[in-house]
Write an enzyme that holds these catalytic residues in place. Structure first.
Site, PDB file in Angstrom:
ATOM      1  N   GLN A  20       2.130  14.286   6.392  1.00 15.77           N
ATOM      2  CA  GLN A  20       1.957  13.185   7.342  1.00 15.77           C
ATOM      3  C   GLN A  20       3.261  12.437   7.651  1.00 15.77           C
ATOM      4  O   GLN A  20       3.365  11.803   8.690  1.00 15.77           O
ATOM      5  CB  GLN A  20       0.907  12.209   6.813  1.00 15.77           C
ATOM      6  CG  GLN A  20      -0.487  12.813   6.788  1.00 15.77           C
ATOM      7  CD  GLN A  20      -1.532  11.861   6.255  1.00 15.77           C
ATOM      8  OE1 GLN A  20      -1.698  11.733   5.057  1.00 15.77           O
ATOM      9  NE2 GLN A  20      -2.235  11.176   7.130  1.00 15.77           N
ATOM     10  N   HIS A  40       0.876  24.511  15.088  1.00 12.40           N
ATOM     11  CA  HIS A  40       1.679  25.362  15.974  1.00 12.40           C
ATOM     12  C   HIS A  40       0.806  26.306  16.801  1.00 12.40           C
ATOM     13  O   HIS A  40       1.026  26.507  17.982  1.00 12.40           O
ATOM     14  CB  HIS A  40       2.698  26.181  15.168  1.00 12.40           C
ATOM     15  CG  HIS A  40       3.738  25.314  14.534  1.00 12.40           C
ATOM     16  ND1 HIS A  40       4.489  25.702  13.451  1.00 12.40           N
ATOM     17  CD2 HIS A  40       4.136  24.051  14.815  1.00 12.40           C
ATOM     18  CE1 HIS A  40       5.301  24.725  13.102  1.00 12.40           C
ATOM     19  NE2 HIS A  40       5.109  23.712  13.915  1.00 12.40           N
ATOM     20  N   ASP A  53       6.039  18.281  12.582  1.00 11.30           N
ATOM     21  CA  ASP A  53       7.342  18.951  12.419  1.00 11.30           C
ATOM     22  C   ASP A  53       8.448  17.963  12.042  1.00 11.30           C
ATOM     23  O   ASP A  53       9.326  18.270  11.235  1.00 11.30           O
ATOM     24  CB  ASP A  53       7.756  19.660  13.727  1.00 11.30           C
ATOM     25  CG  ASP A  53       6.925  20.911  13.988  1.00 11.30           C
ATOM     26  OD1 ASP A  53       6.020  21.214  13.181  1.00 11.30           O
ATOM     27  OD2 ASP A  53       7.182  21.573  15.020  1.00 11.30           O
ATOM     28  N   ARG A  78       2.938   6.099  -4.358  1.00 12.22           N
ATOM     29  CA  ARG A  78       2.190   7.356  -4.472  1.00 12.22           C
ATOM     30  C   ARG A  78       2.593   8.260  -3.305  1.00 12.22           C
ATOM     31  O   ARG A  78       2.355   7.915  -2.154  1.00 12.22           O
ATOM     32  CB  ARG A  78       0.681   7.061  -4.445  1.00 12.22           C
ATOM     33  CG  ARG A  78      -0.179   8.289  -4.421  1.00 12.22           C
ATOM     34  CD  ARG A  78      -1.672   7.948  -4.463  1.00 12.22           C
ATOM     35  NE  ARG A  78      -2.454   9.168  -4.469  1.00 12.22           N
ATOM     36  CZ  ARG A  78      -3.268   9.545  -3.472  1.00 12.22           C
ATOM     37  NH1 ARG A  78      -3.452   8.801  -2.404  1.00 12.22           N
ATOM     38  NH2 ARG A  78      -3.911  10.684  -3.553  1.00 12.22           N
ATOM     39  N   HIS A 123      -1.774  17.379  -1.344  1.00  6.96           N
ATOM     40  CA  HIS A 123      -2.407  16.567  -0.299  1.00  6.96           C
ATOM     41  C   HIS A 123      -2.483  17.427   0.965  1.00  6.96           C
ATOM     42  O   HIS A 123      -1.868  17.132   1.977  1.00  6.96           O
ATOM     43  CB  HIS A 123      -1.606  15.271  -0.082  1.00  6.96           C
ATOM     44  CG  HIS A 123      -2.390  14.165   0.590  1.00  6.96           C
ATOM     45  ND1 HIS A 123      -2.474  12.896   0.080  1.00  6.96           N
ATOM     46  CD2 HIS A 123      -3.093  14.142   1.740  1.00  6.96           C
ATOM     47  CE1 HIS A 123      -3.213  12.134   0.886  1.00  6.96           C
ATOM     48  NE2 HIS A 123      -3.590  12.874   1.906  1.00  6.96           N
ATOM     49  N   ASN A 167      -5.794  15.626  -3.830  1.00  5.07           N
ATOM     50  CA  ASN A 167      -6.292  14.514  -3.035  1.00  5.07           C
ATOM     51  C   ASN A 167      -7.559  14.879  -2.276  1.00  5.07           C
ATOM     52  O   ASN A 167      -7.569  15.827  -1.497  1.00  5.07           O
ATOM     53  CB  ASN A 167      -5.221  14.076  -2.019  1.00  5.07           C
ATOM     54  CG  ASN A 167      -5.689  12.882  -1.208  1.00  5.07           C
ATOM     55  OD1 ASN A 167      -5.832  11.784  -1.747  1.00  5.07           O
ATOM     56  ND2 ASN A 167      -5.957  13.078   0.073  1.00  5.07           N
ATOM     57  N   GLU A 168      -8.595  14.100  -2.496  1.00  9.49           N
ATOM     58  CA  GLU A 168      -9.849  14.187  -1.748  1.00  9.49           C
ATOM     59  C   GLU A 168     -10.390  15.603  -1.586  1.00  9.49           C
ATOM     60  O   GLU A 168     -10.431  16.156  -0.465  1.00  9.49           O
ATOM     61  CB  GLU A 168      -9.684  13.548  -0.359  1.00  9.49           C
ATOM     62  CG  GLU A 168      -9.422  12.065  -0.449  1.00  9.49           C
ATOM     63  CD  GLU A 168      -9.549  11.363   0.886  1.00  9.49           C
ATOM     64  OE1 GLU A 168      -9.691  12.038   1.919  1.00  9.49           O
ATOM     65  OE2 GLU A 168      -9.521  10.125   0.895  1.00  9.49           O
ATOM     66  N   ASN A 310     -10.265   7.060  -3.509  1.00  7.99           N
ATOM     67  CA  ASN A 310      -9.859   6.649  -2.164  1.00  7.99           C
ATOM     68  C   ASN A 310     -11.090   6.074  -1.490  1.00  7.99           C
ATOM     69  O   ASN A 310     -12.107   6.761  -1.372  1.00  7.99           O
ATOM     70  CB  ASN A 310      -9.380   7.853  -1.340  1.00  7.99           C
ATOM     71  CG  ASN A 310      -8.089   8.450  -1.884  1.00  7.99           C
ATOM     72  OD1 ASN A 310      -7.517   7.951  -2.853  1.00  7.99           O
ATOM     73  ND2 ASN A 310      -7.638   9.521  -1.258  1.00  7.99           N
ATOM     74  N   TYR A 312     -12.502   3.812   1.901  1.00 11.80           N
ATOM     75  CA  TYR A 312     -12.225   3.197   3.201  1.00 11.80           C
ATOM     76  C   TYR A 312     -13.438   2.490   3.779  1.00 11.80           C
ATOM     77  O   TYR A 312     -13.333   1.460   4.400  1.00 11.80           O
ATOM     78  CB  TYR A 312     -11.772   4.262   4.216  1.00 11.80           C
ATOM     79  CG  TYR A 312     -10.385   4.801   3.940  1.00 11.80           C
ATOM     80  CD1 TYR A 312      -9.271   4.241   4.569  1.00 11.80           C
ATOM     81  CD2 TYR A 312     -10.179   5.844   3.056  1.00 11.80           C
ATOM     82  CE1 TYR A 312      -8.001   4.724   4.325  1.00 11.80           C
ATOM     83  CE2 TYR A 312      -8.905   6.327   2.797  1.00 11.80           C
ATOM     84  CZ  TYR A 312      -7.822   5.764   3.431  1.00 11.80           C
ATOM     85  OH  TYR A 312      -6.557   6.230   3.181  1.00 11.80           O
ATOM     86  N   GLU A 375      -6.268   4.895  -2.621  1.00 10.85           N
ATOM     87  CA  GLU A 375      -6.117   4.620  -1.182  1.00 10.85           C
ATOM     88  C   GLU A 375      -7.167   3.613  -0.736  1.00 10.85           C
ATOM     89  O   GLU A 375      -8.323   3.702  -1.149  1.00 10.85           O
ATOM     90  CB  GLU A 375      -6.334   5.892  -0.329  1.00 10.85           C
ATOM     91  CG  GLU A 375      -5.193   6.860  -0.346  1.00 10.85           C
ATOM     92  CD  GLU A 375      -5.426   8.103   0.504  1.00 10.85           C
ATOM     93  OE1 GLU A 375      -6.149   8.026   1.525  1.00 10.85           O
ATOM     94  OE2 GLU A 375      -4.890   9.160   0.130  1.00 10.85           O
TER      95      GLU A 375
HETATM   96  C1  BGC Z   1      -6.477  10.771   3.431  1.00 10.20           C
HETATM   97  C2  BGC Z   1      -5.243  10.362   4.213  1.00 10.20           C
HETATM   98  C3  BGC Z   1      -5.628   9.852   5.578  1.00 10.20           C
HETATM   99  C4  BGC Z   1      -6.554   8.663   5.412  1.00 10.20           C
HETATM  100  C5  BGC Z   1      -7.008   8.029   6.702  1.00 10.20           C
HETATM  101  C6  BGC Z   1      -7.632   9.840   3.593  1.00 10.20           C
HETATM  102  O1  BGC Z   1      -8.805  10.577   3.731  1.00 10.20           O
HETATM  103  O2  BGC Z   1      -6.168  10.974   2.074  1.00 10.20           O
HETATM  104  O3  BGC Z   1      -4.377  11.447   4.277  1.00 10.20           O
HETATM  105  O4  BGC Z   1      -4.519   9.500   6.340  1.00 10.20           O
HETATM  106  O5  BGC Z   1      -7.702   9.062   4.721  1.00 10.20           O
HETATM  107  O6  BGC Z   1      -7.794   8.906   7.444  1.00 10.20           O
END
Ligand code: BGC
Length: 472
Positions: A20, A40, A53, A78, A123, A167-168, A310, A312, A375
C-alpha cells in the site's frame, strides 16, 4: 476526569503495509507479487485503474516516514515486510540482500528515533511464483512460510520484538471466494476460501513454533496473528436472529481465533456442524471445511503471545438465503443501518459501541488474553481538517477505555490505521485513511500532517482522551 486516562505503559502506534505504501515494485531485485500481477494485468478491477508501483514511494522516503512517526510520538510502528522483496521467488534458496538492507535501514532508523518496530510478515503481497503453485490453497505454503519466517527472525529478530505473522486471514480468503478484486481474485467460494484459511492457520502456527524452538530464548520477542474482527450485531431483536449472529461471530472471527486461542483448539463446533450440514444438503460426501488432524489441533492451539485485532466497523445482520459476499457460507446477509454514518468506504459504518461489545466477546471467549488493537481507522476523501476522523478515533478509544476500566478487558495497545494515505486495494487512491495526507500528483509524494495527526500526538503525550474533541 480520571476516566479519560489510559493506564501507564499503554502502547500507541500507527501502521502501514508494504504494497500500500512502498512502491519500488521492481527495484533492486524485488520479485513480482500477486498485487503487482493483478494491478498490471487487470487495471479495470481497481476503481481508479491505479497501481502500487510507486504508491507513497516509501521505498525511497523511509526516513521521511520515520520523521513523521517521531512527530506523532508513537511508541511503535507496525509495518509489513514484502515477502518477494526478501525472497524474490518465494523460496529461501535465493535471498535478496538489497531487500534485507532496506528493512535493516528502516528498523535502525526507527530504533535510533526511539520507536519500536513491529513487523507484519504477510500483508497480502504473496510472491507470484507461489501463487502459480496454487497460493494459499496449496498446503506446501506452510513450509515456505516457515522458511520465510526463519529468514526474518534471523536477520531482524535481534532488534524486532513484536511480530504479527499474517494480517487478516479472512480477507486473504476473500481473494479465493468473492468478486471484490482482492488478489489473486479466484472465485471458488466454499472451497478455495476454506482451503486457504486452513493453510494460513497452519502457516501461522509453524512460524510461531519455529520462533519458540529456535529464537525465543535469545530474542525474547512476542508473536501473534492479526485477525479481522468485525462486530456482528443482529438488526432485528429476536432470539433466532441473535442465535444466527452468534453463529456468524464464530464463523467469521472464531474461524481464525478459535483454533489458536480457545482452550479446545480446532474450528468452532457450530461452524463445523453448519458446513457439514450444508455440504451434505448439497450432495457432497464430505464437508467442504477441511479437517485438522489431532496433532495439528495441538500444534496450532496456544500459538500466541498476545492477540492482534483489526477492528473498523459493525455489520448489522439478518438471516437470509442470499448471503452477503463478505459473509459467504454463513446463512446471513448484512445491510447498511441508516442510523450510522460512513466516510468514503461504504462498508465502514461508525459504530463505536460495537468495539466495546467485540472486546468483551473476545475476553469471554478466549479467557481475556492481552489484546493489541493492530488496526482501527476511518476513511474520508483526504481533508486536512479531518474532523470526522478525529471524532471516529476518539469515540472508538472511549469505548475501548470503558471496556478496559468498566468491564476488565485486557487491552495493551492501540494502532491507528494508517500513518498516511495510501493505495486502498481495489479502491485505489479513492479512499483515504491517513493521519498524513500524501500528494499523489507530486513526484516527491509530499506528506502533510492532518489535524488528526496533531490530536493523536496530543493523546499519546498526555496518555488520555481530550474530551473537548468528543462530539457527544
Ligand atoms: C487492511 C488494510 C486496509 C484497511 C482499510 C484492513 O482490512 O488490513 O490493509 O487498508 O483494512 O480497508
Amino acid at each position: 476526569m480520571a476516566g479519560q486516562a489510559f493506564p501507564a505503559g499503554f502502547l500507541f502506534g500507527t501502521a502501514s503495509s508494504s504494497y500500500q505504501v512502498k512502491g519500488g515494485w521492481n527495484e533492486n531485485g524485488k520479485g513480482e507479487s500477486i498485487w503487482d500481477r493483478l494491478t498490471h494485468d487487470h487495471p479495470e478491477i481497481i476503481k481508479d485503474k491505479s497501481t502500487g508501483d510507486v504508491a507513497c514511494n516509501s521505498y525511497h522516503l523511509y526516513k521521511e516516514n520515520v520523521r513523521m512517526l517521531k512527530e506523532l510520538g508513537v511508541h511503535f510502528y507496525r509495518f509489513s515486510v514484502s515477502w518477494p522483496r526478501i525472497l524474490p521467488t518465494g523460496h529461501d534458496n535465493v535471498v535478496n540482500e538489497a531487500g534485507i538492507a532496506y528493512y535493516n535501514n528502516l528498523i535502525n532508523e526507527l530504533i535510533a528515533n526511539g520507536i519500536q518496530p513491529m513487523i507484519t510478515m504477510y500483508h497480502w503481497d504473496l510472491p507470484q511464483p507461489l501463487q502459480d503453485l496454487g497460493g494459499w490453497t496449496n498446503p506446501a505454503l506452510a513450509n515456505y512460510f516457515e522458511d520465510y519466517a526463519r529468514v526474518l527472525y534471523a536477520n531482524f529478530g535481534d532488534r524486532v520484538k513484536w511480530w504479527n505473522t499474517i494480517n487478516e486471514p479472512q480477507n486473504i480468503a476473500v481473494g479465493y471466494s468473492s468478486p471484490f478484486g482482492v488478489a489473486p481474485n479466484i472465485l471458488t467460494p466454499g472451497h478455495g476460501d476454506y482451503l486457504a484459511m486452513h493453510t494460513i492457520l497452519l502457516s501461522h502456527a509453524r512460524a510461531y513454533r519455529l520462533y519458540e524452538r529456535e529464537f525465543k530464548d535469545k530474542q525474547e520477542g512476542k508473536v501473534s496473528i492479526a485477525a479481522s474482527c468485525v462486530w456482528i450485531e443482529p438488526i432485528i431483536d429476536s432470539n433466532e436472529e441473535e442465535e444466527s449472529a452468534s453463529r456468524v461471530r464464530q464463523m467469521h472471527i472464531g474461524w481464525v481465533l478459535h483454533p489458536i486461542y480457545s482452550a479446545t483448539g480446532d474450528y468452532p463446533t457450530v461452524m463445523k456442524e453448519w458446513i457439514a450440514k450444508k455440504s451434505k444438503e448439497e450432495g457432497y460426501s464430505r464437508s467442504r471445511l477441511p479437517r485438522f488432524t489431532k496433532e495439528e489441533i495441538e500444534m496450532v492451539k496456544g500459538t500466541w503471545d498476545y492477540l492482534g485485532i483489526n477492528h473498523y466497523t459493525t455489520f448489522f445482520t439478518y438471516r437470509s438465503e442470499s448471503e452477503s459476499l463478505l459473509l459467504l457460507g454463513t446463512g446471513v446477509a448484512n445491510i447498511a443501518n441508516e442510523k450510522y454514518a460512513t466516510g468514503s468506504s461504504t462498508w465502514l459504518q461508525v459504530v463505536p459501541w460495537g468495539f466495546r461489545k467485540l472486546l468483551n466477546w473476545i475476553a469471554k471467549e478466549y479467557n481475556n488474553p492481552p489484546v493489541l488493537v493492530t488496526e482501527n481507522g476511518f476513511s474520508d476523501y483526504g481533508e486536512l481538517n479531518d474532523r470526522d476522523r478525529i471524532d471516529y478515533h476518539i469515540k472508538y478509544m472511549w469505548e475501548l477505555l470503558k471496556a478496559m476500566k468498566e468491564d476488565g478487558c485486557n487491552v495493551i495497545g492501540y494502532t491507528a490505521w494508517s500513518l498516511m494515505d495510501d493505495f486502498e486495494w481495489a479502491s485505489g487512491y479513492t479512499e483515504k485513511f491517513g493521519l498524513f495526507h500524501v500528494d499523489f500528483n507530486d513526484p516527491d509524494r509530499k506528506r502533510t500532517a492532518k489535524k488528526s495527526a496533531e490530536v493523536f500526538s496530543e493523546i499519546i503525550k498526555s496518555n488520555k482522551i481530550p474530551v473537548e474533541w468528543l462530539k457527544l
